[in-house]
Design a protein around this motif. Structure first.
Motif, mmCIF file in Angstrom:
data_model
loop_
_atom_site.group_PDB
_atom_site.id
_atom_site.type_symbol
_atom_site.label_atom_id
_atom_site.label_comp_id
_atom_site.label_asym_id
_atom_site.label_seq_id
_atom_site.Cartn_x
_atom_site.Cartn_y
_atom_site.Cartn_z
ATOM 1 N N PHE A 4 0.861 -1.179 0.000
ATOM 2 C CA PHE A 4 0.000 0.000 0.000
ATOM 3 C C PHE A 4 0.901 1.233 0.000
ATOM 4 O O PHE A 4 1.561 1.536 0.999
ATOM 5 C CB PHE A 4 -0.920 -0.027 1.220
ATOM 6 C CG PHE A 4 -1.873 -1.195 1.216
ATOM 7 C CD1 PHE A 4 -3.078 -1.115 0.541
ATOM 8 C CD2 PHE A 4 -1.546 -2.384 1.862
ATOM 9 C CE1 PHE A 4 -3.956 -2.189 0.514
ATOM 10 C CE2 PHE A 4 -2.408 -3.463 1.839
ATOM 11 C CZ PHE A 4 -3.612 -3.370 1.164
ATOM 12 N N HIS A 5 0.920 1.947 -1.096
ATOM 13 C CA HIS A 5 1.867 3.044 -1.282
ATOM 14 C C HIS A 5 1.651 4.180 -0.275
ATOM 15 O O HIS A 5 2.610 4.709 0.286
ATOM 16 C CB HIS A 5 1.752 3.608 -2.703
ATOM 17 C CG HIS A 5 2.098 2.626 -3.771
ATOM 18 N ND1 HIS A 5 1.271 1.577 -4.126
ATOM 19 C CD2 HIS A 5 3.198 2.529 -4.578
ATOM 20 C CE1 HIS A 5 1.834 0.883 -5.100
ATOM 21 N NE2 HIS A 5 3.000 1.430 -5.389
ATOM 22 N N LEU A 6 0.387 4.537 -0.086
ATOM 23 C CA LEU A 6 0.069 5.665 0.795
ATOM 24 C C LEU A 6 -1.157 5.314 1.620
ATOM 25 O O LEU A 6 -2.187 4.907 1.080
ATOM 26 C CB LEU A 6 -0.204 6.925 -0.033
ATOM 27 C CG LEU A 6 -0.740 8.154 0.718
ATOM 28 C CD1 LEU A 6 0.254 8.634 1.782
ATOM 29 C CD2 LEU A 6 -1.069 9.280 -0.257
ATOM 30 N N THR A 7 -1.040 5.452 2.934
ATOM 31 C CA THR A 7 -2.171 5.257 3.840
ATOM 32 C C THR A 7 -2.535 6.595 4.462
ATOM 33 O O THR A 7 -1.650 7.375 4.842
ATOM 34 C CB THR A 7 -1.824 4.237 4.941
ATOM 35 O OG1 THR A 7 -1.518 2.977 4.326
ATOM 36 C CG2 THR A 7 -2.979 4.055 5.906
ATOM 37 N N LEU A 8 -3.827 6.845 4.574
ATOM 38 C CA LEU A 8 -4.329 8.088 5.162
ATOM 39 C C LEU A 8 -5.138 7.748 6.409
ATOM 40 O O LEU A 8 -6.072 6.945 6.356
ATOM 41 C CB LEU A 8 -5.203 8.841 4.154
ATOM 42 C CG LEU A 8 -4.534 9.191 2.823
ATOM 43 C CD1 LEU A 8 -5.544 9.822 1.874
ATOM 44 C CD2 LEU A 8 -3.351 10.134 3.039
#
Length: 408
Positions: free
Chosen positions: A331-335
């Motif tokens: 998962f490249h980017l988690t928010l």
């Protein structure tokens, strides 16, 4: 029994702190005001908490009483530290001066006055800070911008921007003009997509009734997407029945649909641009330390390809730390959100970032990177508990995605 112990503790702290006030101010009116305020604040706190009911739902009035209590009690704790330290020093100094045959009375009095002045001066800092936090700090919105580079970002998404907000907690709002200003500020960023990472309300869906129309004005070319946070499930309310609780959650889901938001419940969507795409994945709340674990990554990723560029929305950052960052699906980017940065701390860009919440959450505010994966923990849009913010301001995050250039 707990209340009795708390009241005894409160009175002891108050009496000790009062010594500093009495040392510097001999006026009986000042003494009377001090005592009266202490009694009224304690009585108001006990009354509000006693009337919260079994569900322990904290409304805005209770928050303000709690905030005022903190505003006066925290400075008193600081005063007590100084006065207790002075008493210890006073004890040993007195013994020494008696042995030496010196006249200690005048020296001790001047020393007591000096320490009391210092104690009250330092205590004034948290007092004014907490007061400012309730009056102005909670609506002191900040736009924080980041640029993140990825080697495998699809070329068509070069420069793609997303705006993240989190933890709206609409049941705490008390100033429509300020909230409307923040909504306009979000739209002014003109991001490609707007992402909300949970906790729309404090406890019940009805809290959004007065704010639904305003938040419906949030618009972006690729849409507005959202996930649920721990407060959205109504777990902190004592419902009359399970069906009533389930109905509240359905109302919250419908409300988001009515606002034009796309609520992702352990599911995904592709954001497409000129034949290329990135995967947007949204899980339900997954947290540690007793928080709800309804998030299902496997279910949410159904249909997603291994080499897809992935953005994950997950309310609680402990999910990233425990499960996501090492997941082979990359998962490249988690928010995330959830922590609020505890609504209290000190931040000096590039120098210092501190809040007590850091001792519970490793990832509590801002951008973090491990194993080539990023997480952004938004400091929150609203507030809960203490009706203010000190040093950790309400946040609107804007993230621009860039393709990392290979350098030789």
């Amino acid at each position: 029994m707990r209340w009795i112990l708390f009241i005894i503790f409160y009175i002891l702290i108050d009496i000790y702190a009062f010594q500093a006030v009495r040392t510097l101010a001999r006026n009986s009116w000042i003494h009377g005001v001090y005592v009266l305020l202490s009694i009224l604040i304690l009585a108001a706190l006990i009354y509000q908490i006693s009337n919260m009911g079994a569900g322990k739902v904290m409304d805005i009035n209770t928050m303000y009483v709690f905030g005022i209590f903190l505003t006066f009690f925290v400075p008193k704790l600081i005063i007590v530290v100084f006065m207790f330290g002075e008493d210890i020093g006073r004890f040993f100094t007195g013994i020494f001066m008696k042995v030496a045959g010196s006249d200690e009375a005048q020296f001790m009095a001047s020393r007591r006055k000096f320490v009391s002045t210092i104690a009250l001066g330092i205590a004034a800092i948290p007092f004014t800070s907490l007061l400012y936090g309730m009056i102005q700090g909670k609506y002191n919105y900040k736009v924080l911008k980041y640029v993140l580079e990825f080697e495998d970002l699809p070329g068509e998404f070069e420069g793609f921007t997303l705006t993240q907000i989190s933890d709206i907690h609409s049941g705490s709002f008390d100033n429509r003009n300020k909230v409307e200003y923040a909504i306009n500020l979000i739209n002014e960023q003109k991001s490609d997509v707007i992402l909300f990472t949970g906790d729309l309300v404090n406890n019940i869906a009805d809290e959004m009734n007065d704010w639904k129309q305003l938040f419906s004005t949030l618009k972006a070319p690729h849409g507005v997407f959202s996930v649920l946070g721990n407060h959205d499930y109504g777990d902190y309310v004592k419902w009359e029945s399970d069906s009533e609780k389930a109905g509240n959650l359905q109302n919250l889901k419908k409300l988001q649909k009515d606002m034009g938001w796309n609520l992702l419940l352990n599911e995904n969507r592709y954001l497409k641009k000129n034949g290329q795409k990135i995967a947007l994945i949204g899980v339900e709340n997954w947290g540690e330390n007793g928080f709800k674990q309804a998030g299902d990554l496997d279910k949410a990723c159904q249909g997603i390809l291994e080499d897809d560029f992935k953005i994950l929305m997950s309310h609680d950052p402990s999910h990233w730390q425990s499960k996501v960052k090492k997941d082979p699906r990359h998962f490249h980017l988690t928010l995330s959100g959830h922590t609020h940065g505890m609504q209290f701390g000190i931040e000096i860009p590039g120098i210092l970032k501190w809040s007590p919440i850091k001792y519970r959450y490793k990832n509590w505010a801002g951008i973090y990177e491990e194993f080539g994966r990023f997480i952004n923990v938004n400091r929150g849009f609203g507030f809960l508990g203490y009706p203010g913010r000190v040093g950790i301001w309400p946040e609107i995050t804007v993230i621009q995605l860039k393709k990392k250039q290979n350098t030789v």
